[in-house]
Scaffold this motif. Structure first.
Motif, PDB file in Angstrom:
ATOM      1  N   ARG A   1       0.810  -1.215   0.000  1.00 25.23           N
ATOM      2  CA  ARG A   1       0.000   0.000   0.000  1.00 25.23           C
ATOM      3  C   ARG A   1       0.851   1.275   0.000  1.00 25.23           C
ATOM      4  NH1 ARG A   1      -2.839  -3.553  -1.306  1.00 25.23           N
ATOM      5  NH2 ARG A   1      -4.822  -4.209  -0.373  1.00 25.23           N
ATOM      6  N   GLY A   2       1.990   1.230  -0.663  1.00 25.63           N
ATOM      7  CA  GLY A   2       2.797   2.442  -0.804  1.00 25.63           C
ATOM      8  C   GLY A   2       3.688   2.688   0.387  1.00 25.63           C
ATOM      9  N   LYS A   3       3.208   3.411   1.383  1.00 25.08           N
ATOM     10  CA  LYS A   3       4.023   3.750   2.542  1.00 25.08           C
ATOM     11  C   LYS A   3       3.902   2.728   3.666  1.00 25.08           C
ATOM     12  CE  LYS A   3       4.140   8.732   1.732  1.00 25.08           C
ATOM     13  NZ  LYS A   3       3.858  10.082   2.291  1.00 25.08           N
ATOM     14  N   PHE A   4       3.067   1.731   3.474  1.00 25.49           N
ATOM     15  CA  PHE A   4       2.928   0.690   4.486  1.00 25.49           C
ATOM     16  C   PHE A   4       2.477  -0.593   3.805  1.00 25.49           C
ATOM     17  CE2 PHE A   4      -0.936   3.211   4.280  1.00 25.49           C
ATOM     18  CZ  PHE A   4      -1.931   2.255   4.126  1.00 25.49           C
ATOM     19  N   MET A   5       2.480  -1.695   4.559  1.00 27.14           N
ATOM     20  CA  MET A   5       2.069  -2.965   3.970  1.00 27.14           C
ATOM     21  C   MET A   5       1.736  -3.977   5.064  1.00 27.14           C
ATOM     22  SD  MET A   5       5.569  -4.814   2.668  1.00 27.14           S
ATOM     23  CE  MET A   5       6.888  -5.246   3.820  1.00 27.14           C
ATOM     24  N   LEU A   6       1.060  -5.034   4.650  1.00 22.22           N
ATOM     25  CA  LEU A   6       0.763  -6.175   5.501  1.00 22.22           C
ATOM     26  C   LEU A   6       1.294  -7.415   4.789  1.00 22.22           C
ATOM     27  CD1 LEU A   6      -0.973  -7.164   8.044  1.00 22.22           C
ATOM     28  CD2 LEU A   6      -2.777  -7.638   6.370  1.00 22.22           C
ATOM     29  N   ILE A   7       1.879  -8.333   5.536  1.00 15.44           N
ATOM     30  CA  ILE A   7       2.310  -9.600   4.946  1.00 15.44           C
ATOM     31  C   ILE A   7       1.744 -10.745   5.791  1.00 15.44           C
ATOM     32  CG2 ILE A   7       4.436  -8.588   4.027  1.00 15.44           C
ATOM     33  CD1 ILE A   7       5.976 -10.160   6.181  1.00 15.44           C
ATOM     34  N   ALA A   8       1.699 -11.948   5.212  1.00 14.38           N
ATOM     35  CA  ALA A   8       1.229 -13.119   5.950  1.00 14.38           C
ATOM     36  C   ALA A   8       2.005 -14.344   5.496  1.00 14.38           C
ATOM     37  CB  ALA A   8      -0.266 -13.329   5.722  1.00 14.38           C
ATOM     38  N   LEU A   9       2.466 -15.142   6.467  1.00 10.08           N
ATOM     39  CA  LEU A   9       3.187 -16.385   6.199  1.00 10.08           C
ATOM     40  C   LEU A   9       2.445 -17.547   6.854  1.00 10.08           C
ATOM     41  CD1 LEU A   9       5.484 -14.052   6.150  1.00 10.08           C
ATOM     42  CD2 LEU A   9       7.069 -15.962   6.337  1.00 10.08           C
ATOM     43  N   PRO A  10       2.423 -18.706   6.187  1.00 11.20           N
ATOM     44  CA  PRO A  10       1.666 -19.842   6.709  1.00 11.20           C
ATOM     45  C   PRO A  10       2.368 -20.557   7.861  1.00 11.20           C
ATOM     46  CG  PRO A  10       2.795 -20.476   4.701  1.00 11.20           C
ATOM     47  CD  PRO A  10       3.039 -19.005   4.880  1.00 11.20           C
ATOM     48  N   ASN A  11       1.566 -21.156   8.726  1.00 16.55           N
ATOM     49  CA  ASN A  11       2.052 -21.982   9.824  1.00 16.55           C
ATOM     50  C   ASN A  11       1.590 -23.418   9.636  1.00 16.55           C
ATOM     51  OD1 ASN A  11       3.185 -19.786  11.410  1.00 16.55           O
ATOM     52  ND2 ASN A  11       1.074 -19.193  11.838  1.00 16.55           N
ATOM     53  N   ILE A  12       2.296 -24.352  10.238  1.00 16.17           N
ATOM     54  CA  ILE A  12       1.946 -25.759  10.055  1.00 16.17           C
ATOM     55  C   ILE A  12       0.624 -26.121  10.722  1.00 16.17           C
ATOM     56  CG2 ILE A  12       4.315 -26.532   9.704  1.00 16.17           C
ATOM     57  CD1 ILE A  12       4.414 -27.379  12.614  1.00 16.17           C
ATOM     58  N   ASP A  13       0.106 -25.256  11.627  1.00 19.58           N
ATOM     59  CA  ASP A  13      -1.201 -25.528  12.234  1.00 19.58           C
ATOM     60  C   ASP A  13      -2.350 -24.948  11.416  1.00 19.58           C
ATOM     61  OD1 ASP A  13      -1.029 -22.823  12.679  1.00 19.58           O
ATOM     62  OD2 ASP A  13      -1.228 -22.934  14.863  1.00 19.58           O
ATOM     63  N   LYS A  14      -2.049 -24.551  10.176  1.00 18.36           N
ATOM     64  CA  LYS A  14      -3.021 -24.036   9.202  1.00 18.36           C
ATOM     65  C   LYS A  14      -3.442 -22.588   9.472  1.00 18.36           C
ATOM     66  CE  LYS A  14      -2.946 -28.131   7.369  1.00 18.36           C
ATOM     67  NZ  LYS A  14      -4.127 -28.950   7.178  1.00 18.36           N
ATOM     68  N   SER A  15      -2.759 -21.928  10.380  1.00 19.76           N
ATOM     69  CA  SER A  15      -2.981 -20.496  10.588  1.00 19.76           C
ATOM     70  C   SER A  15      -1.971 -19.708   9.765  1.00 19.76           C
ATOM     71  CB  SER A  15      -2.839 -20.149  12.069  1.00 19.76           C
ATOM     72  OG  SER A  15      -1.485 -20.293  12.486  1.00 19.76           O
ATOM     73  N   PHE A  16      -2.083 -18.391   9.786  1.00 24.90           N
ATOM     74  CA  PHE A  16      -1.106 -17.499   9.170  1.00 24.90           C
ATOM     75  C   PHE A  16      -0.687 -16.459  10.198  1.00 24.90           C
ATOM     76  CE2 PHE A  16      -2.835 -19.260   5.365  1.00 24.90           C
ATOM     77  CZ  PHE A  16      -1.884 -19.100   4.370  1.00 24.90           C
ATOM     78  N   THR A  17       0.593 -16.163  10.228  1.00 20.18           N
ATOM     79  CA  THR A  17       1.075 -15.039  11.018  1.00 20.18           C
ATOM     80  C   THR A  17       1.209 -13.835  10.097  1.00 20.18           C
ATOM     81  OG1 THR A  17       2.273 -16.435  12.570  1.00 20.18           O
ATOM     82  CG2 THR A  17       2.952 -14.138  12.427  1.00 20.18           C
ATOM     83  N   CYS A  18       0.488 -12.789  10.431  1.00 17.35           N
ATOM     84  CA  CYS A  18       0.522 -11.546   9.650  1.00 17.35           C
ATOM     85  C   CYS A  18       1.407 -10.534  10.366  1.00 17.35           C
ATOM     86  CB  CYS A  18      -0.875 -10.948   9.502  1.00 17.35           C
ATOM     87  SG  CYS A  18      -2.091 -12.051   8.782  1.00 17.35           S
ATOM     88  N   THR A  19       2.057  -9.695   9.604  1.00 23.37           N
ATOM     89  CA  THR A  19       2.840  -8.604  10.172  1.00 23.37           C
ATOM     90  C   THR A  19       2.447  -7.315   9.467  1.00 23.37           C
ATOM     91  OG1 THR A  19       4.684 -10.150  10.495  1.00 23.37           O
ATOM     92  CG2 THR A  19       5.137  -7.814  10.804  1.00 23.37           C
ATOM     93  N   LEU A  20       1.986  -6.352  10.252  1.00 16.92           N
ATOM     94  CA  LEU A  20       1.634  -5.032   9.736  1.00 16.92           C
ATOM     95  C   LEU A  20       2.824  -4.105   9.917  1.00 16.92           C
ATOM     96  CD1 LEU A  20      -0.411  -2.887   8.701  1.00 16.92           C
ATOM     97  CD2 LEU A  20      -1.081  -2.554  11.106  1.00 16.92           C
TER      98      LEU A  20
END
Length: 442
Positions: free
Chosen positions: A212-231
């Motif tokens: 989003r230009g000056k900021f962003m969000l990312i998400a990586l998968p976990n083996i328990d089928k969740s995702f860890t997001c980082t803003l």
């Protein structure tokens, strides 16, 4: 004659891996960690629980002989999944079909490496907070269980992270250069849980990015089928952590800029105000050694996470130091000086690349010109792999020195600027004369 006692500060990923290398050489290795044993406690403390393990890190783990159970703690990601503002998504492969980076749980990997280190003969002392490092006498002072204890070693190695206690002792010595640089952005972790049927809610084979230009969000998968997001967001300003000070503002912000996350993060505002906001720092210093003490990993070259190379660079430190010990032991002065002199240009290079990649991830990945260039680079690399290798491939899918990758990347970018002057972006990449382009490289 028994080999020396080596004291390692920090039982994180780098300290644990290093202890395996050293214990297997027959050194008496003691590792000290201020946190409790992570195998008995949830002690991540707000740090990212996801990391991207790629070729450099994998090679170090292989050399240490600890790869047999890695598949239990990591998931392959074959490219970036870009989430547009209108909730449309498109996939950008990282490289060839068989190339992937691996989302790995920091906690699970750390526990695994500690176990492997103990099996190799290293000992761990948890709950030991280092208060002082006496580098003249190779003595470390700790507070533990309300008491002060001192330990003496023949060699001290600081793998105790960006806020290293051992490095702090270097600051009080002569001719030690130190620089720390904070980004105006911070980061906050959020979680996408597994779906109702215990399955992934979004594609698990990609690193997800909401640029989003000056900021962003990312998400990586976990083996328990969740995702860890980082803003990743500025600390101050209109769209910033400071500005998002009520649940209503957080909800409105995500509805406006990350609308497709709302259905998959059911307790967004609770997470937002519960999870800490952390800073992003680059550390550069030199020399890395004093007397019989050495810094490595984040203690000597902490970087921002935008190339996914922090852990990989630290693991590469361990492998290279192990190889230098093989060549130069028992002359520790030569070992340390050879290591720091050969390694410093490469860690400076990855620090620059990591900062540059922040701009790419938060802005360029959604740009039509960027996408056009990546397709063209992939085509050139496929036909002339010895003459053109994308920068990302050199850094992530090879063990080429970072400084060489940066140098080659800069040269190729100058050629790409020339290409853009000759061929408008409306030209399909498959219509461009590759022989002419490759001729510019000769």
């Amino acid at each position: 004659m028994a080999k020396e006692k080596i004291l390692i500060l920090g039982a994180g990923l780098v300290g644990s891996l290093l202890s395996i290398f050293l214990a297997k050489k027959g050194f008496k290795v003691e590792v000290f960690e201020k946190r409790p044993d992570p195998r008995k406690n949830d002690v991540l403390g707000g740090r990212s629980i996801n990391l991207a393990l790629s070729d450099r890190g994998l090679l170090a783990l292989e050399k240490a002989g600890v790869t047999r159970n890695l598949n239990k703690v990591m998931l392959p990601m074959h490219g970036r999944m870009i989430h547009q503002l209108d909730s449309q998504v498109h996939f950008q492969p990282y490289g060839k079909a068989n190339q992937a980076i691996n989302s790995v749980s920091r906690g699970l990997l750390n526990e695994y490496l500690i176990g492997e280190a103990e099996a190799a003969g290293a000992s761990f002392r948890f709950g030991h907070k280092c208060e002082q490092a006496d580098i003249d006498n190779s003595v470390l002072s700790f507070s533990t269980d309300g008491k002060t204890k001192e330990y003496r070693g023949d060699i001290i190695i600081g793998a105790d992270g960006a806020y290293s206690v051992l490095r702090a002792s270097f600051l009080h010595s002569d001719r030690f250069n130190f620089l720390q640089d904070y980004l105006p952005h911070g980061y906050k972790e959020l979680n996408i849980p597994a779906g109702k049927n215990g399955e992934f809610q979004i594609d698990p084979n990609a690193l997800h990015i909401w640029p989003r230009g000056k900021f962003m969000l990312i998400a990586l998968p976990n083996i328990d089928k969740s995702f860890t997001c980082t803003l990743f967001l500025p600390f101050e300003g209109d769209s910033s952590f400071d500005a998002l000070d009520t649940p209503e503002k957080v909800g409105a912000f995500f509805s406006e800029v990350f609308p497709d996350t709302l259905p998959v993060i059911p307790n967004l505002t609770d997470q937002f105000f519960t999870n800490p906001t952390s800073s992003l720092v680059t550390i550069q210093c030199y020399p890395w050694s004093k007397k019989r003490s050495l810094l490595l990993g984040d203690a000597s070259h902490a970087i921002v996470p935008f190339f996914g190379q922090g852990m990989n660079a630290g693991f590469e430190d361990c492998r290279l130091l192990d190889e230098i010990i093989d060549a130069e032991y028992p002359n520790w002065e030569t070992v340390f000086q050879t290591f720091e002199k050969s390694r410093k240009p490469n860690t400076d290079a990855i620090a620059k690349l990591a900062n540059d990649n922040f701009i790419e991830m938060r802005d360029k990945v959604a740009d039509a010109g960027f996408i056009w260039q990546k397709k063209l680079e992939a085509r050139i690399h496929e036909k002339y792999p010895d003459k053109w290798t994308p920068l990302y491939t050199m850094v992530t899918f090879s063990n080429m020195p970072y400084s060489k990758a940066l140098e080659r990347g800069n040269r190729q970018e100058s050629i790409m600027r020339k290409i853009r002057e000759v061929y408008p972006m409306s030209t399909p990449p498959e219509a461009i004369d590759l022989e002419k382009i490759v001729g510019w490289l000769d």
